[in-house]
Enzyme design. Structure first.
Site, PDB file in Angstrom:
ATOM      1  N   GLU A  43       0.882  -1.169   0.000  1.00  0.00           N
ATOM      2  CA  GLU A  43       0.000   0.000   0.000  1.00  0.00           C
ATOM      3  C   GLU A  43       0.918   1.217   0.000  1.00  0.00           C
ATOM      4  O   GLU A  43       1.646   1.447   0.964  1.00  0.00           O
ATOM      5  CB  GLU A  43      -0.910  -0.041   1.222  1.00  0.00           C
ATOM      6  CG  GLU A  43      -1.732  -1.320   1.166  1.00  0.00           C
ATOM      7  CD  GLU A  43      -2.886  -1.387   2.145  1.00  0.00           C
ATOM      8  OE1 GLU A  43      -3.812  -2.146   1.848  1.00  0.00           O
ATOM      9  OE2 GLU A  43      -2.842  -0.694   3.166  1.00  0.00           O
ATOM     10  N   CYS A  79      -2.256   8.873   3.199  1.00  0.00           N
ATOM     11  CA  CYS A  79      -2.131   8.403   1.814  1.00  0.00           C
ATOM     12  C   CYS A  79      -3.382   8.767   1.029  1.00  0.00           C
ATOM     13  O   CYS A  79      -3.336   8.939  -0.180  1.00  0.00           O
ATOM     14  CB  CYS A  79      -1.882   6.907   1.776  1.00  0.00           C
ATOM     15  SG  CYS A  79      -3.123   5.996   2.675  1.00  0.00           S
TER      16      CYS A  79
HETATM   17  P1  NAP Z   1       8.608   4.986   3.952  1.00  0.00           P
HETATM   18  O1  NAP Z   1       9.784   5.853   4.074  1.00  0.00           O
HETATM   19  O2  NAP Z   1       8.400   4.231   2.699  1.00  0.00           O
HETATM   20  O3  NAP Z   1       8.695   3.957   5.194  1.00  0.00           O
HETATM   21  C1  NAP Z   1       7.706   2.985   5.441  1.00  0.00           C
HETATM   22  C2  NAP Z   1       8.313   1.847   6.239  1.00  0.00           C
HETATM   23  O4  NAP Z   1       9.282   1.169   5.425  1.00  0.00           O
HETATM   24  C3  NAP Z   1       9.055   2.301   7.498  1.00  0.00           C
HETATM   25  O5  NAP Z   1       8.870   1.339   8.510  1.00  0.00           O
HETATM   26  C4  NAP Z   1      10.500   2.309   7.024  1.00  0.00           C
HETATM   27  O6  NAP Z   1      11.426   2.180   8.084  1.00  0.00           O
HETATM   28  C5  NAP Z   1      10.515   1.078   6.135  1.00  0.00           C
HETATM   29  N1  NAP Z   1      11.612   1.026   5.171  1.00  0.00           N
HETATM   30  C6  NAP Z   1      12.347   2.043   4.664  1.00  0.00           C
HETATM   31  N2  NAP Z   1      13.267   1.563   3.793  1.00  0.00           N
HETATM   32  C7  NAP Z   1      13.109   0.216   3.747  1.00  0.00           C
HETATM   33  C8  NAP Z   1      13.740  -0.846   3.027  1.00  0.00           C
HETATM   34  N3  NAP Z   1      14.734  -0.609   2.179  1.00  0.00           N
HETATM   35  N4  NAP Z   1      13.308  -2.115   3.218  1.00  0.00           N
HETATM   36  C9  NAP Z   1      12.284  -2.379   4.062  1.00  0.00           C
HETATM   37  N5  NAP Z   1      11.647  -1.414   4.779  1.00  0.00           N
HETATM   38  C10 NAP Z   1      12.046  -0.130   4.616  1.00  0.00           C
HETATM   39  O7  NAP Z   1       7.249   5.771   4.218  1.00  0.00           O
HETATM   40  P2  NAP Z   1       6.923   6.827   5.362  1.00  0.00           P
HETATM   41  O8  NAP Z   1       7.680   8.075   5.092  1.00  0.00           O
HETATM   42  O9  NAP Z   1       7.076   6.172   6.703  1.00  0.00           O
HETATM   43  O10 NAP Z   1       5.357   7.056   5.123  1.00  0.00           O
HETATM   44  C11 NAP Z   1       4.858   7.937   4.178  1.00  0.00           C
HETATM   45  C12 NAP Z   1       4.470   7.232   2.893  1.00  0.00           C
HETATM   46  O11 NAP Z   1       3.566   6.170   3.182  1.00  0.00           O
HETATM   47  C13 NAP Z   1       3.730   8.125   1.917  1.00  0.00           C
HETATM   48  O12 NAP Z   1       4.231   7.920   0.617  1.00  0.00           O
HETATM   49  C14 NAP Z   1       2.279   7.645   2.004  1.00  0.00           C
HETATM   50  O13 NAP Z   1       1.514   7.878   0.854  1.00  0.00           O
HETATM   51  C15 NAP Z   1       2.481   6.198   2.267  1.00  0.00           C
HETATM   52  N6  NAP Z   1       1.285   5.596   2.865  1.00  0.00           N
HETATM   53  C16 NAP Z   1       0.483   4.800   2.096  1.00  0.00           C
HETATM   54  C17 NAP Z   1      -0.669   4.245   2.624  1.00  0.00           C
HETATM   55  C18 NAP Z   1      -1.577   3.369   1.793  1.00  0.00           C
HETATM   56  O14 NAP Z   1      -2.395   2.664   2.366  1.00  0.00           O
HETATM   57  N7  NAP Z   1      -1.490   3.375   0.469  1.00  0.00           N
HETATM   58  C19 NAP Z   1      -1.018   4.503   3.951  1.00  0.00           C
HETATM   59  C20 NAP Z   1      -0.178   5.318   4.719  1.00  0.00           C
HETATM   60  C21 NAP Z   1       0.985   5.859   4.157  1.00  0.00           C
HETATM   61  P3  NAP Z   1      12.048   3.446   8.874  1.00  0.00           P
HETATM   62  O15 NAP Z   1      11.247   4.643   8.548  1.00  0.00           O
HETATM   63  O16 NAP Z   1      11.948   3.029  10.275  1.00  0.00           O
HETATM   64  O17 NAP Z   1      13.455   3.551   8.432  1.00  0.00           O
END
Ligand code: NAP
Length: 485
Positions: free
Chosen positions: A254, A288
């Site tokens: 997602e 999101c």
């Molecule tokens: P993110 O930077 O992609 O991080 C999401 C999760 O992935 C965190 O736990 C992060 O860990 C982890 N992560 C980062 N790099 C990784 C890797 N190489 N391998 C495995 N895991 C990894 O997203 P965010 O900044 O936290 O959240 C914002 C984003 O989420 C926005 O783009 C938003 O649209 C999206 N979102 C989508 C939905 C949906 O349902 N479509 C819902 C909510 C949010 P750390 O941060 O701990 O390093």
């Protein structure tokens, strides 16, 4: 009682709180006042992550064969504990990621509705029966848990997103490693505490507090992890998908969005503006499903802009723990920089700012609710995810241009149309390239409907509703003949 958010026992592996020794304490700062540290965590590293993988692997066999209705009893017990800790969970979320307390309370309260829904799904995990073309034969499909899974979650919904993965996984018979974002792991620590209290068998649920790049990467690549349920940015989601594809692990992704609300021949502009402003600025635009662009037919542009501006300016911005606040700060430095980058594009010819446009405090990440108008459909402001309190207005000449602008991004999460015309509502519903469509309604979802995105917003089974079982279980077709008749 020990506070697992303020000491080093942040990760919960194989039924034990782990005193990780692999890193320096990680300090979470208050996004509303960055001088304050609200929690410290000692993050887990490779050794703890591999121990968690071994634990979920060991625990899987017995958990998978526990009757689903018995598995659901742990969820009901968790709900009983949860009711008394809603305020604590909500305050923890707000203090770490900044959204107003009223939003965190509503997230923590809705968790009960969703957990109850999923506990009840335990009795609906059966599949279908078929007429066989052969004599004395019955044919049917069953669903079986896919194995140990990893749940990787972002900081913006730090309460519900982890639960939306952990609870269906447990009910479906999977063992789980939850890895929340390091920015806001507090609610996940509280979930782990409550799951410990309900005496879930050890190893069935594990929590790893650690950075995505290190521990997230280990989980994604590990052959003992049968599936990865991820919510977060498109960039990270696609990277996970590539790694998982190498070993054909299942993914449920997602990801990001650039959701539009189209306004086309709608008589109740005030209603549209109210819904859009809510959808744009709740959680400071860091959902999101946030509406981040309005596509409006030129005849209604001025009237709509005036109403949007009025509602945006009414929004009271303040610290999330202040009961009066209607919009908190953005959650971190990176978000702040991103918002400022897009505002500088607006100032340099990509649009006109009609309200907001400024950071309003140096101590916290506060940014005014901002509306930028006269944005071209192909401008970065109209096609890239900003994930902040910035709403762009894209004027178009007719409905065809509106549909084309709506579909003109790589994202396809959700979309909305406000119109009095049935043919527009129908055409938009059918032609919007998005996983969710709303008619005369903002983009908020409900806790029992499938939730997911198309294009670069999603991959795999939709989450939240009963479709999650398509991810957490594998299908098996069974042919059973009784030759004796
Ligand atoms: P993110 O930077 O992609 O991080 C999401 C999760 O992935 C965190 O736990 C992060 O860990 C982890 N992560 C980062 N790099 C990784 C890797 N190489 N391998 C495995 N895991 C990894 O997203 P965010 O900044 O936290 O959240 C914002 C984003 O989420 C926005 O783009 C938003 O649209 C999206 N979102 C989508 C939905 C949906 O349902 N479509 C819902 C909510 C949010 P750390 O941060 O701990 O390093």
């Amino acid at each position: 009682m020990k506070d697992n958010r303020q000491n080093h026992n942040s990760s919960f592996i194989d039924g034990v709180w782990i005193d990780s020794s692999s890193s320096e304490p990680f300090a979470v700062r208050d996004p509303g006042d960055t001088r304050k540290v609200v929690a410290t965590y000692l993050t887990a590293g490779e050794e703890e992550t591999l121990n968690a993988v071994a634990a979920v692997k060991r625990a899987f066999g017995a958990w998978a064969t526990t009757p689903a209705s018995d598995r659901a009893q742990y969820v009901y017990a968790l709900i009983d504990l949860w009711r008394d800790r809603i305020e604590e969970v909500a305050r923890t979320a707000t203090s770490e990621m900044g959204k107003p307390l009223r939003e965190s309370r509503s997230e923590a309260t809705r968790a009960i509705v969703e957990m109850r829904y999923w506990a009840a799904e335990a009795l609906h995990l059966g599949d279908r029966t078929f007429e066989s073309t052969r004599p004395n034969t019955v044919a049917y499909t069953i669903r079986q848990p896919i194995g140990p899974v990893a749940a990787i979650t972002p900081w913006n919904f730090p309460i519900l997103t982890p639960l939306r993965k952990v609870i269906p996984a447990l009910v479906c018979g999977c063992t789980v490693i939850l890895k929340p974002a390091v920015q806001a792991p507090g609610p996940s620590v509280l979930i782990a505490e409550m799951l410990e209290k309900v005496q879930l068998p050890k190893g069935v649920f594990n929590l790893i507090v650690g950075s995505g790049r290190s521990v997230g990467g280990i989980l994604t690549a590990n052959p003992d992890i049968a599936g990865i349920s991820f919510t977060g940015s498109t960039q990270v989601g696609l990277a996970i998908e590539r790694v998982a594809a190498d070993r054909n692990a299942k993914v449920q992704l997602e990801m990001g969005g650039k959701n539009a609300a189209v306004v086309a021949d709608y008589s109740n502009i005030d209603h549209a503006a109210k819904e859009i402003v809510n959808a744009a600025f709740t959680t400071s635009g860091q959902r999101c499903t946030s509406v981040s662009r309005v596509i409006v037919l030129k005849e209604q542009q001025k009237e709509l802009e005036a109403a949007l501006k009025r509602y945006a300016e009414e929004r009271k911005v303040g610290h999330g723990l202040d009961e009066e606040s209607e919009m908190g700060p953005v959650s971190n430095d990176e978000q702040m920089e991103k918002v400022e980058h897009y505002i500088s594009l607006a100032r340099n010819g990509e649009g006109h700012i009609i309200t907001g446009g400024h950071r309003s405090s140096e101590e916290g990440y506060y940014f005014e609710p901002t509306i930028v108008t006269d944005v071209r459909p192909d401008s970065p402001l109209a096609t890239e995810e900003i994930f902040g309190p910035v709403l762009t207005v894209v004027p178009v000449k007719d409905f065809e241009e509106a549909v084309s602008a709506n579909n003109g991004t790589v994202y396809g999460l959700t979309s909305a149309i406000f119109t009095d015309r049935m043919e527009f509502a129908h055409q938009f519903t059918m032609r919007s390239e998005a996983g969710m469509v709303h008619v005369n309604h903002g983009t908020s979802s409900e806790g029992h409907l499938p939730f997911g995105g198309w294009k670069q917003s999603g991959q795999g089974a939709f989450g939240i509703g009963d479709t999650s079982k398509e991810f957490f279980t594998n299908l098996k077709a069974v042919y059973r003949m009784n030759p004796a008749g």
